[in-house]
Motif scaffolding. Sequence first.
Motif, PDB file in Angstrom:
ATOM      1  N   VAL A   1     -33.013  81.609  73.697  1.00  0.00           N
ATOM      2  CA  VAL A   1     -32.761  80.775  74.800  1.00  0.00           C
ATOM      3  C   VAL A   1     -31.999  81.555  76.118  1.00  0.00           C
ATOM      4  O   VAL A   1     -32.371  81.403  77.157  1.00  0.00           O
ATOM      5  CB  VAL A   1     -31.869  79.636  74.148  1.00  0.00           C
ATOM      6  CG1 VAL A   1     -31.440  78.735  75.399  1.00  0.00           C
ATOM      7  CG2 VAL A   1     -32.669  78.787  73.300  1.00  0.00           C
ATOM      8  N   ILE A   2     -31.088  82.355  75.685  1.00  0.00           N
ATOM      9  CA  ILE A   2     -30.261  82.894  76.577  1.00  0.00           C
ATOM     10  C   ILE A   2     -31.001  83.941  77.391  1.00  0.00           C
ATOM     11  O   ILE A   2     -31.031  83.850  78.563  1.00  0.00           O
ATOM     12  CB  ILE A   2     -28.916  83.655  76.137  1.00  0.00           C
ATOM     13  CG1 ILE A   2     -27.918  82.746  75.685  1.00  0.00           C
ATOM     14  CG2 ILE A   2     -28.295  84.601  77.172  1.00  0.00           C
ATOM     15  CD1 ILE A   2     -26.934  83.167  74.603  1.00  0.00           C
ATOM     16  N   ASN A   3     -31.860  84.590  76.643  1.00  0.00           N
ATOM     17  CA  ASN A   3     -32.759  85.533  77.591  1.00  0.00           C
ATOM     18  C   ASN A   3     -33.587  84.894  78.272  1.00  0.00           C
ATOM     19  O   ASN A   3     -34.063  85.278  79.510  1.00  0.00           O
ATOM     20  CB  ASN A   3     -33.484  86.386  76.463  1.00  0.00           C
ATOM     21  CG  ASN A   3     -32.592  87.444  75.981  1.00  0.00           C
ATOM     22  OD1 ASN A   3     -31.452  87.847  76.316  1.00  0.00           O
ATOM     23  ND2 ASN A   3     -32.975  87.973  74.573  1.00  0.00           N
ATOM     24  N   GLU A   4     -34.249  83.633  77.971  1.00  0.00           N
ATOM     25  CA  GLU A   4     -35.382  83.204  78.719  1.00  0.00           C
ATOM     26  C   GLU A   4     -34.644  82.628  79.811  1.00  0.00           C
ATOM     27  O   GLU A   4     -35.050  82.638  81.060  1.00  0.00           O
ATOM     28  CB  GLU A   4     -35.624  81.951  77.687  1.00  0.00           C
ATOM     29  CG  GLU A   4     -36.866  81.047  78.368  1.00  0.00           C
ATOM     30  CD  GLU A   4     -38.117  81.867  78.779  1.00  0.00           C
ATOM     31  OE1 GLU A   4     -38.245  83.060  77.918  1.00  0.00           O
ATOM     32  OE2 GLU A   4     -38.828  81.722  79.828  1.00  0.00           O
ATOM     33  N   LEU A   5     -33.276  82.008  79.446  1.00  0.00           N
ATOM     34  CA  LEU A   5     -32.552  81.460  80.733  1.00  0.00           C
ATOM     35  C   LEU A   5     -32.370  82.470  81.844  1.00  0.00           C
ATOM     36  O   LEU A   5     -32.494  82.340  83.026  1.00  0.00           O
ATOM     37  CB  LEU A   5     -31.322  80.714  80.458  1.00  0.00           C
ATOM     38  CG  LEU A   5     -31.593  79.530  79.487  1.00  0.00           C
ATOM     39  CD1 LEU A   5     -29.947  79.145  78.813  1.00  0.00           C
ATOM     40  CD2 LEU A   5     -32.121  78.440  80.576  1.00  0.00           C
ATOM     41  N   LEU A   6     -31.888  83.767  81.442  1.00  0.00           N
ATOM     42  CA  LEU A   6     -31.642  84.743  82.244  1.00  0.00           C
ATOM     43  C   LEU A   6     -32.770  85.181  83.045  1.00  0.00           C
ATOM     44  O   LEU A   6     -32.632  85.376  84.462  1.00  0.00           O
ATOM     45  CB  LEU A   6     -31.067  85.991  81.498  1.00  0.00           C
ATOM     46  CG  LEU A   6     -29.519  85.843  81.052  1.00  0.00           C
ATOM     47  CD1 LEU A   6     -29.314  86.979  80.101  1.00  0.00           C
ATOM     48  CD2 LEU A   6     -28.513  85.854  82.273  1.00  0.00           C
ATOM     49  N   SER A   7     -33.916  85.202  82.333  1.00  0.00           N
ATOM     50  CA  SER A   7     -35.199  85.643  83.159  1.00  0.00           C
ATOM     51  C   SER A   7     -35.374  84.371  84.182  1.00  0.00           C
ATOM     52  O   SER A   7     -35.890  84.921  85.232  1.00  0.00           O
ATOM     53  CB  SER A   7     -36.472  85.720  81.786  1.00  0.00           C
ATOM     54  OG  SER A   7     -35.980  86.422  80.886  1.00  0.00           O
ATOM     55  N   ALA A   8     -35.139  83.187  83.700  1.00  0.00           N
ATOM     56  CA  ALA A   8     -35.453  82.217  84.675  1.00  0.00           C
ATOM     57  C   ALA A   8     -34.660  82.257  86.165  1.00  0.00           C
ATOM     58  O   ALA A   8     -34.516  81.272  86.573  1.00  0.00           O
ATOM     59  CB  ALA A   8     -35.617  80.872  84.265  1.00  0.00           C
TER      60      ALA A   8
END
Lengths: 122, 226
Positions: B139-146
């Motif tokens: 989730v964190i990685n996805e959010l950072l990417s977004a």
Amino acid sequence: MWLSLLFLAIGIGLGLLSNFSIPAIYSNYISIAILAAFDTLLGGIRAHFEHVFNQHIFVTGFFFNITLAIFLTFIGEQLGVDLYLAAVFAFGWRLFQNIAIIRRRLFDRWEQRKLAKTNKPV
Amino acid sequence: MHVKGKHVILSLVLFVFGYLIAVSYEQAQYLLEENEIAEDWDRAFHYRQQLIDFEERNNELEREINSLRLDLLETEAQLSEEQATLMSAVELKRKLQAYVGELAINGPGVFVTLKDQEYVPSDANVNDYIVHDRHVQLVINELLSAGAEAIQVNGQRIFQDSHVYCVGPVITVDGTSYPAPFTIEVIGDSDVLLAALTLEQGVIDQLVNERIEVEYGTKQIEMEPK
């Protein structure tokens, strides 16, 4: 007497009207000439009172004194010495002396006249 | 009246005398006047000179004033420039402080809550029904990417050097352990973040597939400084 006064008036009038201007350097000369003339005049009056008046001496004295005074001033100017002061001093001295003598003579005369008046009725 | 030679001579002498006196008197008046004129002229010259001096001084002072004014303008410009620099520096510092968690920040964002599944079939492995560190990391990685601007897990800010890992039933974030459920809060463009999370076959789908209860939505998020 009236002739003399008339001529005096004419002389003064002519002097005032002539508008004759003398350079400032020569004002010394004219003042000394006036002093000499004045002295001679008073000398003449004094002589008159002393009953030794001589018109030839008077006239020659008048012009000679003026000429001498002017000449003295001229020489003084040439030498750079204020010689005209000597003339001023001499003339001034004599002026006062003459005036004093004239005054004395006039006084004497007035007193004599008074004396004569008071003596007459007696 | 009888005119005697004596009188004539006296008249002549007096005439000359009078003439001399008159000329001398004129001369004296003339000289006096001249003196006065010269004095007047001297005085006028003196005052004029004084006036000129004053004017010159005034001019000088005026020039000085002008140059000082110019200096002042320059100084003011410099000052305002410095102030602007300072302001931008302060802004930058604030921003950086916000990034490194030194300041309390708030803003619109997204929250995602991950819960262990309550129902675990008796014949299944319980490990398949609880939230693991990799889910949170995902989730964190996805959010950072977004484009997330700030992220926190259960109230703990996540930074570049943060680490999240599983230790038995709890998850440790930078050395602090938290039990389930885990709430991940993000500040950022909520539309973009939500879209990124709810992508077809995206993070949410994956989590649901791995039998984790997921709640998400937008909210105004506040973060405490660390």
